[in-house]
Design an enzyme around this catalytic site. Structure first.
Site, PDB file in Angstrom:
ATOM      1  N   LYS A 144     -12.526  -0.010  -1.426  1.00  0.00           N
ATOM      2  CA  LYS A 144     -11.534   0.669  -2.260  1.00  0.00           C
ATOM      3  C   LYS A 144     -12.038   0.660  -3.707  1.00  0.00           C
ATOM      4  O   LYS A 144     -12.881   1.454  -4.058  1.00  0.00           O
ATOM      5  CB  LYS A 144     -10.172   0.017  -2.080  1.00  0.00           C
ATOM      6  CG  LYS A 144      -9.627   0.198  -0.656  1.00  0.00           C
ATOM      7  CD  LYS A 144      -8.266  -0.414  -0.479  1.00  0.00           C
ATOM      8  CE  LYS A 144      -7.654  -0.042   0.869  1.00  0.00           C
ATOM      9  NZ  LYS A 144      -8.409  -0.576   2.033  1.00  0.00           N
ATOM     10  N   SER A 188       0.787  -1.226   0.000  1.00  0.00           N
ATOM     11  CA  SER A 188       0.000   0.000   0.000  1.00  0.00           C
ATOM     12  C   SER A 188       0.820   1.278   0.000  1.00  0.00           C
ATOM     13  O   SER A 188       0.321   2.324  -0.413  1.00  0.00           O
ATOM     14  CB  SER A 188      -0.944   0.007   1.204  1.00  0.00           C
ATOM     15  OG  SER A 188      -0.224  -0.064   2.419  1.00  0.00           O
ATOM     16  N   HIS A 212      -5.594  -3.791  -2.385  1.00  0.00           N
ATOM     17  CA  HIS A 212      -5.369  -2.812  -3.450  1.00  0.00           C
ATOM     18  C   HIS A 212      -5.319  -3.465  -4.833  1.00  0.00           C
ATOM     19  O   HIS A 212      -4.937  -2.809  -5.807  1.00  0.00           O
ATOM     20  CB  HIS A 212      -4.086  -2.037  -3.166  1.00  0.00           C
ATOM     21  CG  HIS A 212      -4.110  -1.312  -1.865  1.00  0.00           C
ATOM     22  ND1 HIS A 212      -4.675  -0.067  -1.711  1.00  0.00           N
ATOM     23  CD2 HIS A 212      -3.674  -1.678  -0.623  1.00  0.00           C
ATOM     24  CE1 HIS A 212      -4.576   0.315  -0.451  1.00  0.00           C
ATOM     25  NE2 HIS A 212      -3.977  -0.648   0.226  1.00  0.00           N
TER      26      HIS A 212
END
Length: 395
Positions: free
Chosen positions: A243, A184, A212
């Site tokens: 996300k 990240s 992610h």
């Protein structure tokens, strides 16, 4: 007052080291163009990689879900809070992961942090287990390992050979290798094919935190496992849904027996109120977009933005880290310098956060630039010009 004075001394020490964090208040929906603390800003700090957080289709699905299921769940999943919306989402996510997992089942949790705690504390509940943790893992994985009864061995970032030696030397009854897929703060990818091969050879689990990667990586946006073409019964997969999916919560997908173990033993799942069913309902709309033509277009546009930014930056002293993902970190160095650059960008209406220790190593304070499919080429060009100019004038 002596107690408060002690707290104030600690806060003063943080300020002296340029480590104070500041809350900013967004007055509008999550998007590149936001009103923040009453001021229009162009944001390069969100993890809303596909721009779905304010997508009309997702917003309408959330409204529909609230109308159908109400505002809250009322209890934990195992008491009375497990709604049809949760069940349908879990069934769909299990189907999504079927090309990569044996007899898959999925479990929906409130946050990615909670999901990682659930996996590691349940798998590492016995003292004769050993967790092998990547050095740059997210804080939730580090904390999950700390809370587990298992021993913990940290292997250096990306060092497959070091991990192989640790696995070979271990006599643990249960071996658990855990890693981020996309790191990240660096934006690079873990060598998942090599890690999985090691785990299969040494009879270890591979827990992958794809916070992610889900929605962004892979031809169909199904994440790092699709990106690398992996399939194994040794895999335990965690994907976040706040996300790229734009809503909230997270899921764990693995063999059905693994998920049943979590239902029975994972305290972060058992002892917390279930997420509002409306969120699970809205996520169906997110998955529709991610899997469809619009999702493919958004991923392609995001990739083009990444390439544009990397080509446009002309940095001499600062360092753009090697990353082909939406996370594009620019390493400045000293804490105070990173704060100064972030403040200068803020004055220009550009919102880019300065990341400092303990999130990153001392001396590597950085700007964490994140791109979204909702950004335009002109907006990315504006950011690149600002960064190039600021570096030229840096002391």
């Amino acid at each position: 007052m002596d107690l408060i004075a002690g707290i104030d001394r600690k806060l003063g020490q943080l300020a002296e080291q340029s480590l104070t964090r500041k809350l900013r208040v967004a007055d509008s929906a999550c998007a590149p163009r936001q009103v923040v603390d009453g001021r229009p800003m162009l944001a390069f700090c969100s993890n809303d990689y596909l721009g779905l957080a304010a997508h009309p289709q997702v917003v309408e699905a959330l409204r529909e879900g609230a109308s159908r299921y109400g505002a809250g769940s009322g209890a934990s999943h195992l008491v009375s809070g497990h709604s049809r919306a949760h069940a349908l989402l879990e069934e769909r996510l299990a189907g999504w992961m079927a090309p990569h997992l044996e007899q898959p089942r999925a479990l929906y949790l409130c946050t990615g942090y909670m999901a990682n705690l659930a996996v590691l504390t349940a798998f590492g509940a016995d003292a004769d287990a050993m967790i092998f943790s990547e050095a740059l893992n997210h804080a939730s994985l580090i904390d999950g390992a700390r809370l587990a009864k298992a021993g913990v061995s940290v292997y250096p970032h990306g060092e497959v050979a070091a991990l192989e030696r640790q696995l070979a030397d271990s006599r643990a009854a249960t071996k658990i290798v855990v890693t981020d897929s996309v790191f990240s703060m660096d934006g690079n990818l873990a060598p998942l094919p090599e890690l999985l091969a090691l785990c299969e050879r040494h009879g270890a689990w591979l827990v992958v935190d794809d916070a992610h990667g889900f929605g962004v990586l892979g031809e169909n946006g199904r994440g790092a496992l699709e990106h690398f073409g992996l399939r194994s019964p040794n895999l335990v997969y965690m994907g976040t849904l706040g996300k790229a999916a734009g809503v909230g919560g997270a899921f764990i997908a693995a063999h059905a027996s693994v998920i049943e173990l979590l239902v029975q033993r994972a305290r972060p799942y058992i002892y917390t109120t279930a997420a509002p069913p409306a969120l699970a309902h809205a996520l169906q709309a997110s998955l529709d977009i991610i899997a469809g033509p619009e999702g493919a277009e958004r991923r392609a546009h995001l990739g083009a933005l990444v390439a544009q930014l990397r080509d446009a930056l002309r940095l001499r002293d600062w360092r753009l880290m090697a990353s082909n993902t939406a996370i594009q970190p620019v390493v400045i160095g000293a804490n105070e310098d990173a704060l100064r650059v972030a403040a200068a960008l803020h004055e220009q209406g550009l919102w880019v956060p300065a990341i400092r220790p303990p999130t990153v190593a001392p001396g590597t304070a950085r700007l964490r630039v994140t791109l979204s499919a909702a950004h335009t080429f002109d907006e990315v060009a504006r950011l690149a010009r600002a960064l190039n100019e600021l570096e030229k004038t840096a002391p």
